[in-house]
Write a protein that holds these residues in place. Structure first.
Motif, PDB file in Angstrom:
ATOM      1  N   ASN A 160       0.829  -1.212   0.000  1.00 24.48           N
ATOM      2  CA  ASN A 160       0.000   0.000   0.000  1.00 24.48           C
ATOM      3  C   ASN A 160       0.865   1.265   0.000  1.00 24.48           C
ATOM      4  OD1 ASN A 160      -2.472   1.215  -0.196  1.00 24.48           O
ATOM      5  ND2 ASN A 160      -2.720   1.416   2.011  1.00 24.48           N
ATOM      6  N   ARG A 161       1.897   1.257  -0.850  1.00 24.70           N
ATOM      7  CA  ARG A 161       2.793   2.398  -0.997  1.00 24.70           C
ATOM      8  C   ARG A 161       2.542   3.055  -2.347  1.00 24.70           C
ATOM      9  NH1 ARG A 161       8.289   0.756  -1.435  1.00 24.70           N
ATOM     10  NH2 ARG A 161       7.501  -1.255  -2.036  1.00 24.70           N
ATOM     11  N   PRO A 162       3.019   4.299  -2.540  1.00 26.88           N
ATOM     12  CA  PRO A 162       2.902   4.928  -3.860  1.00 26.88           C
ATOM     13  C   PRO A 162       3.635   4.107  -4.917  1.00 26.88           C
ATOM     14  CG  PRO A 162       3.524   6.547  -2.203  1.00 26.88           C
ATOM     15  CD  PRO A 162       3.597   5.194  -1.542  1.00 26.88           C
ATOM     16  N   LEU A 163       3.103   4.115  -6.113  1.00 28.73           N
ATOM     17  CA  LEU A 163       3.710   3.342  -7.196  1.00 28.73           C
ATOM     18  C   LEU A 163       5.003   3.996  -7.667  1.00 28.73           C
ATOM     19  CD1 LEU A 163       0.561   2.438  -9.295  1.00 28.73           C
ATOM     20  CD2 LEU A 163       1.668   1.118  -7.497  1.00 28.73           C
ATOM     21  N   PRO A 164       6.014   3.183  -7.948  1.00 33.72           N
ATOM     22  CA  PRO A 164       7.287   3.730  -8.442  1.00 33.72           C
ATOM     23  C   PRO A 164       7.164   4.136  -9.907  1.00 33.72           C
ATOM     24  CG  PRO A 164       7.393   1.354  -8.396  1.00 33.72           C
ATOM     25  CD  PRO A 164       6.066   1.734  -7.792  1.00 33.72           C
ATOM     26  N   SER A 165       8.011   5.050 -10.315  1.00 35.57           N
ATOM     27  CA  SER A 165       8.022   5.431 -11.730  1.00 35.57           C
ATOM     28  C   SER A 165       8.936   4.473 -12.486  1.00 35.57           C
ATOM     29  CB  SER A 165       8.515   6.869 -11.886  1.00 35.57           C
ATOM     30  OG  SER A 165       9.821   6.988 -11.376  1.00 35.57           O
ATOM     31  N   PRO A 166       8.709   4.326 -13.790  1.00 37.89           N
ATOM     32  CA  PRO A 166       9.566   3.443 -14.583  1.00 37.89           C
ATOM     33  C   PRO A 166      10.997   3.970 -14.620  1.00 37.89           C
ATOM     34  CG  PRO A 166       7.597   4.081 -15.809  1.00 37.89           C
ATOM     35  CD  PRO A 166       7.628   4.896 -14.571  1.00 37.89           C
TER      36      PRO A 166
ATOM     37  N   PRO B 256      15.492   7.012 -20.507  1.00 36.41           N
ATOM     38  CA  PRO B 256      16.566   6.601 -21.426  1.00 36.41           C
ATOM     39  C   PRO B 256      16.052   5.989 -22.732  1.00 36.41           C
ATOM     40  CG  PRO B 256      17.082   5.892 -19.203  1.00 36.41           C
ATOM     41  CD  PRO B 256      15.678   6.434 -19.180  1.00 36.41           C
ATOM     42  N   ILE B 257      14.984   5.234 -22.679  1.00 35.93           N
ATOM     43  CA  ILE B 257      14.448   4.641 -23.912  1.00 35.93           C
ATOM     44  C   ILE B 257      13.820   5.722 -24.783  1.00 35.93           C
ATOM     45  CG2 ILE B 257      12.694   3.054 -24.820  1.00 35.93           C
ATOM     46  CD1 ILE B 257      13.469   1.189 -22.463  1.00 35.93           C
TER      47      ILE B 257
ATOM     48  N   ILE C  83      14.812   8.828 -24.881  1.00 37.97           N
ATOM     49  CA  ILE C  83      15.962   9.532 -25.466  1.00 37.97           C
ATOM     50  C   ILE C  83      16.543   8.721 -26.625  1.00 37.97           C
ATOM     51  CG2 ILE C  83      18.346  10.263 -25.011  1.00 37.97           C
ATOM     52  CD1 ILE C  83      17.344  11.074 -22.174  1.00 37.97           C
ATOM     53  N   ALA C  84      16.607   7.407 -26.468  1.00 39.60           N
ATOM     54  CA  ALA C  84      17.114   6.555 -27.552  1.00 39.60           C
ATOM     55  C   ALA C  84      16.268   6.704 -28.807  1.00 39.60           C
ATOM     56  CB  ALA C  84      17.151   5.096 -27.103  1.00 39.60           C
ATOM     57  N   VAL C  85      14.957   6.784 -28.647  1.00 37.95           N
ATOM     58  CA  VAL C  85      14.079   6.945 -29.809  1.00 37.95           C
ATOM     59  C   VAL C  85      14.308   8.310 -30.465  1.00 37.95           C
ATOM     60  CG1 VAL C  85      11.667   7.099 -30.528  1.00 37.95           C
ATOM     61  CG2 VAL C  85      12.377   5.291 -28.957  1.00 37.95           C
ATOM     62  N   VAL C  86      14.525   9.340 -29.668  1.00 38.63           N
ATOM     63  CA  VAL C  86      14.832  10.669 -30.227  1.00 38.63           C
ATOM     64  C   VAL C  86      16.160  10.618 -30.990  1.00 38.63           C
ATOM     65  CG1 VAL C  86      15.438  13.057 -29.625  1.00 38.63           C
ATOM     66  CG2 VAL C  86      13.481  11.947 -28.528  1.00 38.63           C
ATOM     67  N   VAL C  87      17.151   9.961 -30.422  1.00 40.43           N
ATOM     68  CA  VAL C  87      18.454   9.831 -31.084  1.00 40.43           C
ATOM     69  C   VAL C  87      18.296   9.105 -32.420  1.00 40.43           C
ATOM     70  CG1 VAL C  87      20.721   8.679 -30.933  1.00 40.43           C
ATOM     71  CG2 VAL C  87      19.838   9.995 -28.989  1.00 40.43           C
ATOM     72  N   VAL C  88      17.492   8.063 -32.432  1.00 34.26           N
ATOM     73  CA  VAL C  88      17.247   7.328 -33.686  1.00 34.26           C
ATOM     74  C   VAL C  88      16.599   8.253 -34.712  1.00 34.26           C
ATOM     75  CG1 VAL C  88      15.867   5.495 -34.742  1.00 34.26           C
ATOM     76  CG2 VAL C  88      17.188   5.039 -32.674  1.00 34.26           C
ATOM     77  N   GLY C  89      15.639   9.036 -34.277  1.00 35.21           N
ATOM     78  CA  GLY C  89      15.001   9.979 -35.190  1.00 35.21           C
ATOM     79  C   GLY C  89      15.994  10.956 -35.796  1.00 35.21           C
ATOM     80  N   VAL C  90      16.884  11.508 -34.968  1.00 38.37           N
ATOM     81  CA  VAL C  90      17.899  12.441 -35.455  1.00 38.37           C
ATOM     82  C   VAL C  90      18.854  11.734 -36.411  1.00 38.37           C
ATOM     83  CG1 VAL C  90      19.882  13.857 -34.750  1.00 38.37           C
ATOM     84  CG2 VAL C  90      17.738  13.969 -33.457  1.00 38.37           C
TER      85      VAL C  90
END
Length: 122
Positions: free
Chosen positions: A92-98, A103-104, A106-113
């Motif tokens: 019953n704690r707050p959910l963690p963020s991914p 980073p993933i 950012i990787a997709v942005v790098v691929v786009g560039v």
């Protein structure tokens, strides 16, 4: 007293109380979404390199490698994220963020560039 059957991974299920099944099922769907993302990124990287598409070879290869590496990281995010979220639900704690979403992304942005450059310099 009813004996509980062992569930894997024990370090997730041995803590806290059983959450509402809807939340556990939503967590499982998120796990599967990360797995689908991994498959898409990996397939995109392989297809980009296999098809060639008349793009500048060095930039195309770099984009393919970034996609495959990002696709390889996604299952790690899926598994660790599922465990962290399930433990949080059980306690019953707050959910963690991914951990790897930024980073993933950012990787997709790098691929786009890289692809824009590969198109520009073909």
């Amino acid at each position: 007293m009813t004996r509980l059957r062992r569930r894997f991974p024990a370090r997730v299920y041995e803590v806290g109380d059983e959450p509402d099944p809807r939340f556990s099922l939503a967590n499982e769907r998120t796990f599967l979404a990360w797995i689908r993302t991994a498959l898409a990124l990996t397939a995109g990287g392989v297809a980009l390199e296999a098809l060639g598409l008349g793009l500048q070879p060095g930039l195309r290869l770099a984009a393919s490698v970034v996609l495959v590496v990002a696709g390889t990281a996604c299952p790690l995010q899926a598994w660790v994220g599922w465990m962290r979220t399930e433990r949080a639900l059980r306690q019953n704690r707050p959910l963690p963020s991914p951990m790897l979403s930024l980073p993933i992304g950012i990787a997709v942005v790098v691929v786009g560039v890289l692809l824009l450059l590969a198109i520009a310099f073909r």
